[in-house]
Write a protein that holds these residues in place. Sequence first.
Motif, PDB file in Angstrom:
ATOM      1  N   THR A  56      25.944 -27.391   6.528  1.00 43.49           N
ATOM      2  CA  THR A  56      27.356 -27.500   6.145  1.00 43.49           C
ATOM      3  C   THR A  56      27.522 -27.659   4.644  1.00 43.49           C
ATOM      4  OG1 THR A  56      27.838 -28.508   8.274  1.00 43.49           O
ATOM      5  CG2 THR A  56      29.471 -28.805   6.564  1.00 43.49           C
ATOM      6  N   GLU A  57      26.697 -28.502   4.032  1.00 45.57           N
ATOM      7  CA  GLU A  57      26.819 -28.752   2.595  1.00 45.57           C
ATOM      8  C   GLU A  57      26.567 -27.481   1.791  1.00 45.57           C
ATOM      9  OE1 GLU A  57      24.595 -30.484   4.565  1.00 45.57           O
ATOM     10  OE2 GLU A  57      25.953 -32.164   4.976  1.00 45.57           O
ATOM     11  N   LEU A  58      25.575 -26.699   2.202  1.00 43.78           N
ATOM     12  CA  LEU A  58      25.266 -25.464   1.497  1.00 43.78           C
ATOM     13  C   LEU A  58      26.398 -24.452   1.680  1.00 43.78           C
ATOM     14  CD1 LEU A  58      23.351 -23.777  -0.205  1.00 43.78           C
ATOM     15  CD2 LEU A  58      22.117 -23.171   1.889  1.00 43.78           C
ATOM     16  N   ASP A  59      26.952 -24.369   2.884  1.00 38.98           N
ATOM     17  CA  ASP A  59      28.069 -23.462   3.126  1.00 38.98           C
ATOM     18  C   ASP A  59      29.269 -23.841   2.270  1.00 38.98           C
ATOM     19  OD1 ASP A  59      29.330 -21.271   4.718  1.00 38.98           O
ATOM     20  OD2 ASP A  59      30.639 -22.927   5.322  1.00 38.98           O
ATOM     21  N   GLN A  60      29.528 -25.130   2.136  1.00 36.68           N
ATOM     22  CA  GLN A  60      30.648 -25.582   1.304  1.00 36.68           C
ATOM     23  C   GLN A  60      30.396 -25.256  -0.168  1.00 36.68           C
ATOM     24  OE1 GLN A  60      30.810 -29.693   2.454  1.00 36.68           O
ATOM     25  NE2 GLN A  60      32.067 -29.276   4.255  1.00 36.68           N
ATOM     26  N   ALA A  61      29.145 -25.406  -0.608  1.00 35.39           N
ATOM     27  CA  ALA A  61      28.809 -25.075  -1.997  1.00 35.39           C
ATOM     28  C   ALA A  61      28.964 -23.575  -2.246  1.00 35.39           C
ATOM     29  CB  ALA A  61      27.383 -25.532  -2.317  1.00 35.39           C
ATOM     30  N   VAL A  62      28.549 -22.756  -1.284  1.00 37.45           N
ATOM     31  CA  VAL A  62      28.705 -21.304  -1.405  1.00 37.45           C
ATOM     32  C   VAL A  62      30.186 -20.947  -1.457  1.00 37.45           C
ATOM     33  CG1 VAL A  62      28.413 -19.109  -0.163  1.00 37.45           C
ATOM     34  CG2 VAL A  62      26.491 -20.683  -0.382  1.00 37.45           C
ATOM     35  N   ALA A  63      30.989 -21.570  -0.593  1.00 40.25           N
ATOM     36  CA  ALA A  63      32.427 -21.298  -0.571  1.00 40.25           C
ATOM     37  C   ALA A  63      33.059 -21.661  -1.913  1.00 40.25           C
ATOM     38  CB  ALA A  63      33.099 -22.075   0.565  1.00 40.25           C
TER      39      ALA A  63
END
Length: 114
Positions: A56-63
Amino acid sequence: MSHDEELPRTADEVAAFMDGLSFDAPPAPEDEQALLDALPPAGSAVMVVRSLRLPTELDQAVAAAARAAEVPKTTWIRQAIEMALAVQAEDDQPISRAEALRALTLLRPARHVA
């Protein structure tokens, strides 16, 4: 993903399966042209869809990075992969951090014309 026990195993099971299939009606001629017009032009690059699991944290950073770059997340991820592959290219000659810092100190700041 289907399970083996869900697959027909005999000719009768296959016939029953086939009889149970239903198909959508073909599009009306005016809708068919709209569908054809929505296709990419002939000779366009073929894009392959991949499923990717991210924490989740990586997806949020990518977003967040994609929003900052004003591109869709898929575009940002594709560009990140392209950059990573370019770094790993066979003809690439990596330099040390010390060499990179030395080169950066030689750069002059950009002058902004008002």
